[in-house]
Design a protein around this motif. Structure first.
Motif, PDB file in Angstrom:
ATOM      1  N   TYR A  26      44.055  31.755  45.003  1.00  0.00           N
ATOM      2  CA  TYR A  26      43.672  32.498  46.013  1.00  0.00           C
ATOM      3  C   TYR A  26      45.071  32.921  46.810  1.00  0.00           C
ATOM      4  O   TYR A  26      45.187  33.851  47.659  1.00  0.00           O
ATOM      5  CB  TYR A  26      42.966  31.916  47.269  1.00  0.00           C
ATOM      6  CG  TYR A  26      41.349  32.138  46.375  1.00  0.00           C
ATOM      7  CD1 TYR A  26      40.685  32.882  45.550  1.00  0.00           C
ATOM      8  CD2 TYR A  26      40.497  30.814  46.802  1.00  0.00           C
ATOM      9  CE1 TYR A  26      39.440  32.671  44.988  1.00  0.00           C
ATOM     10  CE2 TYR A  26      39.374  30.484  46.085  1.00  0.00           C
ATOM     11  CZ  TYR A  26      38.851  31.618  45.289  1.00  0.00           C
ATOM     12  OH  TYR A  26      37.511  31.132  44.891  1.00  0.00           O
ATOM     13  N   TYR A  62      36.773  33.167  47.040  1.00  0.00           N
ATOM     14  CA  TYR A  62      37.713  33.367  47.965  1.00  0.00           C
ATOM     15  C   TYR A  62      37.832  32.013  48.691  1.00  0.00           C
ATOM     16  O   TYR A  62      36.756  31.185  48.726  1.00  0.00           O
ATOM     17  CB  TYR A  62      37.574  34.622  48.759  1.00  0.00           C
ATOM     18  CG  TYR A  62      36.264  34.812  49.401  1.00  0.00           C
ATOM     19  CD1 TYR A  62      36.183  34.620  50.841  1.00  0.00           C
ATOM     20  CD2 TYR A  62      35.315  35.137  48.687  1.00  0.00           C
ATOM     21  CE1 TYR A  62      35.064  34.937  51.637  1.00  0.00           C
ATOM     22  CE2 TYR A  62      34.027  35.329  49.448  1.00  0.00           C
ATOM     23  CZ  TYR A  62      33.925  35.114  50.873  1.00  0.00           C
ATOM     24  OH  TYR A  62      32.656  35.279  51.551  1.00  0.00           O
ATOM     25  N   TYR A  78      42.014  35.919  49.621  1.00  0.00           N
ATOM     26  CA  TYR A  78      41.394  36.373  48.062  1.00  0.00           C
ATOM     27  C   TYR A  78      42.551  37.055  47.317  1.00  0.00           C
ATOM     28  O   TYR A  78      43.455  37.709  47.864  1.00  0.00           O
ATOM     29  CB  TYR A  78      40.166  37.273  48.495  1.00  0.00           C
ATOM     30  CG  TYR A  78      40.488  38.546  49.259  1.00  0.00           C
ATOM     31  CD1 TYR A  78      40.701  39.924  48.647  1.00  0.00           C
ATOM     32  CD2 TYR A  78      40.374  38.242  50.644  1.00  0.00           C
ATOM     33  CE1 TYR A  78      41.035  40.853  49.582  1.00  0.00           C
ATOM     34  CE2 TYR A  78      40.628  39.697  51.354  1.00  0.00           C
ATOM     35  CZ  TYR A  78      40.762  40.690  50.977  1.00  0.00           C
ATOM     36  OH  TYR A  78      41.061  41.876  51.791  1.00  0.00           O
ATOM     37  N   PHE A 137      37.001  39.697  53.797  1.00  0.00           N
ATOM     38  CA  PHE A 137      36.997  39.855  52.631  1.00  0.00           C
ATOM     39  C   PHE A 137      35.732  41.190  52.206  1.00  0.00           C
ATOM     40  O   PHE A 137      34.750  40.839  52.009  1.00  0.00           O
ATOM     41  CB  PHE A 137      36.614  38.727  51.799  1.00  0.00           C
ATOM     42  CG  PHE A 137      36.518  39.113  50.319  1.00  0.00           C
ATOM     43  CD1 PHE A 137      37.289  39.971  49.449  1.00  0.00           C
ATOM     44  CD2 PHE A 137      35.565  38.210  49.281  1.00  0.00           C
ATOM     45  CE1 PHE A 137      37.251  40.140  48.299  1.00  0.00           C
ATOM     46  CE2 PHE A 137      35.367  38.467  48.126  1.00  0.00           C
ATOM     47  CZ  PHE A 137      36.353  39.400  47.161  1.00  0.00           C
TER      48      PHE A 137
END
Length: 237
Positions: A26, A62, A78, A137
């Motif tokens: 990530y 993530y 992410y 995210f």
């Protein structure tokens, strides 16, 4: 104004619960982003490897750093990949933060009744307060139905002014996708700076939203950072 953080760079992040899941993919160069620690309270900040249980197996999407005292996310990290995904507005929690047995996100009913809301926000904290659940995210940065579902956990959200969430910050999310079109890989870290307003049961409202994009290309890499005030203020970079 930018967040003040202490930087470490482990190759793997120890996530909440009795397991360790490598999340280096990530982060750029496999280096973890910022991790805040409180020597007097080991539970104040929790690292979460955000996962769904799919077909009996944990699938990871993530990484999140979560501030349990203020029940607010610090950041999510992410890879940015966009596809047109229909949104399902069903919010999960992290049972393992409050004594549940699941290591992946799930419903509130997976947390013992007496523990619910001790160390993380619940849906009811947002009820009647006039704030959106702002995904750090965001759905717009997902590329599969599973990733979309994984983005809808309350540890990936902070109370966000609706005009900002649906206005300039939404435009910012769209702009990041455009910036990432020519990238071989695009890494994002998006976070908040808490303010002084509290809603629900100790849920702190963010004053600023920030993000950082690192674009990897054949000829090298390019990074940009952005910050905006949660009152439909201009997102600056």
């Amino acid at each position: 104004m930018a967040p003040v953080v202490a930087v470490v760079s482990p190759k793997a992040v120890a996530c909440e619960g009795d397991y360790i899941q490598p999340v280096s993919h990530y982060f750029v160069d496999g280096q973890s982003s910022t991790i805040l620690q409180n020597p007097g309270n080991n539970n104040r900040y929790q690292q979460i490897c955000q996962c769904l249980n799919l077909n009996g197996k944990a699938e990871y999407f993530y990484a999140t750093l979560y501030y349990t005292q203020n029940k607010i996310i610090v950041y999510s990290a992410y890879k940015l990949k966009h596809a047109d995904i229909d949104r399902v507005d069903r919010w999960n929690v992290e049972p393992q933060l409050d004594g549940g047995k699941l290591k992946c996100m799930g419903g509130q009913n997976q947390i013992p009744i007496a523990n619910r809301g001790q160390r993380q926000a619940l849906n009811r904290d947002y009820d009647g307060n006039g704030y959106d659940k702002g995904n750090l995210f965001p759905v717009y940065h997902t590329s599969s139905s599973s990733a979309m579902l994984a983005s809808s956990t309350l540890t990936n959200a902070a109370p966000q002014d609706p005009t900002f969430n649906r206005g300039r910050w939404r435009l910012h999310d769209e702009a990041m996708v455009e910036l990432a079109r020519d990238c071989l890989r695009a890494f994002m870290v998006t976070g908040v700076v808490p303010g002084n307003t509290v809603i629900g049961n100790r849920l702190r409202v963010a004053k600023y939203y920030w993000s950082a994009l690192c674009c990897l290309k054949k000829e090298g890499r390019h990074s940009q950072a952005f910050i905006g005030t949660d009152n439909n203020g201009q997102v600056q970079g």
